[in-house]
Design an enzyme around this catalytic site. Structure first.
Site, PDB file in Angstrom:
ATOM      1  CG  HIS A  52      -2.114  -0.881   1.126  1.00  0.00           C
ATOM      2  ND1 HIS A  52      -3.133  -0.861   2.046  1.00  0.00           N
ATOM      3  CD2 HIS A  52      -2.496  -1.770   0.183  1.00  0.00           C
ATOM      4  CE1 HIS A  52      -4.083  -1.702   1.678  1.00  0.00           C
ATOM      5  NE2 HIS A  52      -3.730  -2.277   0.558  1.00  0.00           N
ATOM      6  CD  GLU A  54      -1.214   4.414   3.879  1.00  0.00           C
ATOM      7  OE1 GLU A  54      -1.116   3.636   2.908  1.00  0.00           O
ATOM      8  OE2 GLU A  54      -2.306   4.841   4.306  1.00  0.00           O
ATOM      9  CB  SER A  79      -8.932   7.012   5.828  1.00  0.00           C
ATOM     10  OG  SER A  79      -9.058   6.670   7.183  1.00  0.00           O
ATOM     11  CB  CYS A  81      -6.108  -0.311   5.134  1.00  0.00           C
ATOM     12  SG  CYS A  81      -4.480  -1.107   5.130  1.00  0.00           S
ATOM     13  CB  CYS A  84      -1.336   1.544   6.195  1.00  0.00           C
ATOM     14  SG  CYS A  84      -1.090   0.797   4.557  1.00  0.00           S
TER      15      CYS A  84
END
Lengths: 150, 150
Positions: A52, A54, A79, A81, A84
Site C-alpha cells: 500500500h 504507506e 485514510s 487501512c 498501514c
C-alpha cells in the site's frame, strides 16, 4: 511548508501510481519540515499484496532505528487501512495527516485510541482521484482492501 | 496435519532466516489443510522495514481476492506485532496460531477484539530460538519492533 504542500506532494505520487495503472494512493513521510520518504501503492506494478502507499513509503525510507520515527509526520492521500495503521503503530509515528476518508474510512479511531494525532484535510482533489478510480476499477479496489465487490 | 506440524514448518523457515543472518521469525499460511504460503522475516536479507515473517508470507502468497483469505489459518512463530496484526485484519484471516508470546507480546488482544481466533502454543523450540536471538542481537531485535535498547 504546510500540510497543503506535503499533501500535494503525496497527490503527485498518487497520480504517478494511477498513470502506471496502479491504485492511486500515496504517502510521504516528513521529518523536520522535509520530505524524507515517499511511496505509492504498488499492488499492480509489483504484483504485491502488501505495498500500500504507506507501506511503500516506509519501505522506501529504509531501515531505521525506532527513535527515528518518533518525530515523523505521515501524509497519506487516503485514510489508512488496518495494515498501514498497524505499521504506523509499530514504528510509533506520532502524527498522521489524511487527505480524505470519504472514499474509505480506515482505522482512524484505533490510531487515536493509541495516542496518534490524526488530522483529516477533506481534500477535494484526493476525493475526486479516488472516486474516479473506484468507479472505473471496482474489482481492483475491493482486492486492495480485502473486500468483495457487492 | 495438526498445529504442531504446521508450526514445525514455520520453525524450519525461521531457522533458515536465522542461518541467513536474519531475524528468526517465520509464518506459514494454511488453507484446506495445505501450506499455501510461507515466509520469514527479511529485515536483514532484503534491507526491509516491512518484511516481517507474516508480511513476507502474505507477499509470497501473491495477490488474492478478499474471499480467498477467509478460511486461511496463519501460523507464526512469534506473537504478531501491530503491523502484522493489521495485515491479518485487512485481509480478514480468521484464525491465528502463535508459537509463543513470552519473548514478545504482540497485538493478540486487538486480534481477539476483532473476532479473530487466537491460539498460543507456548512452544519451547520457538521460545528458545527467540531467546537466543535476542540475547545475541539486541540492537537488531529492537529495530525490528520499532523500539530502542534500554
Amino acid at each position: 511548508m504546510h500540510h497543503a504542500s506535503f499533501m500535494q506532494a503525496a497527490l503527485d505520487q498518487a497520480r504517478t501510481g494511477g498513470a502506471e495503472g496502479g491504485v492511486p494512493i500515496s504517502c510521504v513521510l516528513v521529518k523536520n519540515g522535509r520530505v524524507v520518504g515517499a511511496g505509492h501503492n504498488r499492488r499492480v506494478q509489483n504484483d504485491s499484496a502488501i505495498l500500500h502507499g504507506e507501506m511503500d513509503a516506509l519501505e522506501a525510507t529504509g531501515r531505521r532505528p525506532g527513535a527515528w520515527y518518533k518525530d515523523v509526520i505521515l501524509y497519506t492521500t487516503l485514510s489508512p487501512c488496518a495494515m498501514c495503521t498497524g505499521a504506523i503503530l509499530l514504528y510509533g509515528v506520532p502524527h498522521v495527516v489524511i487527505g480524505e476518508n470519504a472514499s474509505f474510512m480506515g482505522e482512524e479511531a484505533h490510531l487515536k485510541s493509541r495516542g496518534v494525532t490524526v488530522e483529516v484535510l477533506n481534500d477535494p482533489e484526493c476525493k475526486a482521484l479516488m472516486a474516479c478510480f473506484i468507479r472505473d476499477n471496482a474489482a481492483l479496489w475491493y482486492e486492495d482492501i480485502g473486500a468483495e465487490p457487492c
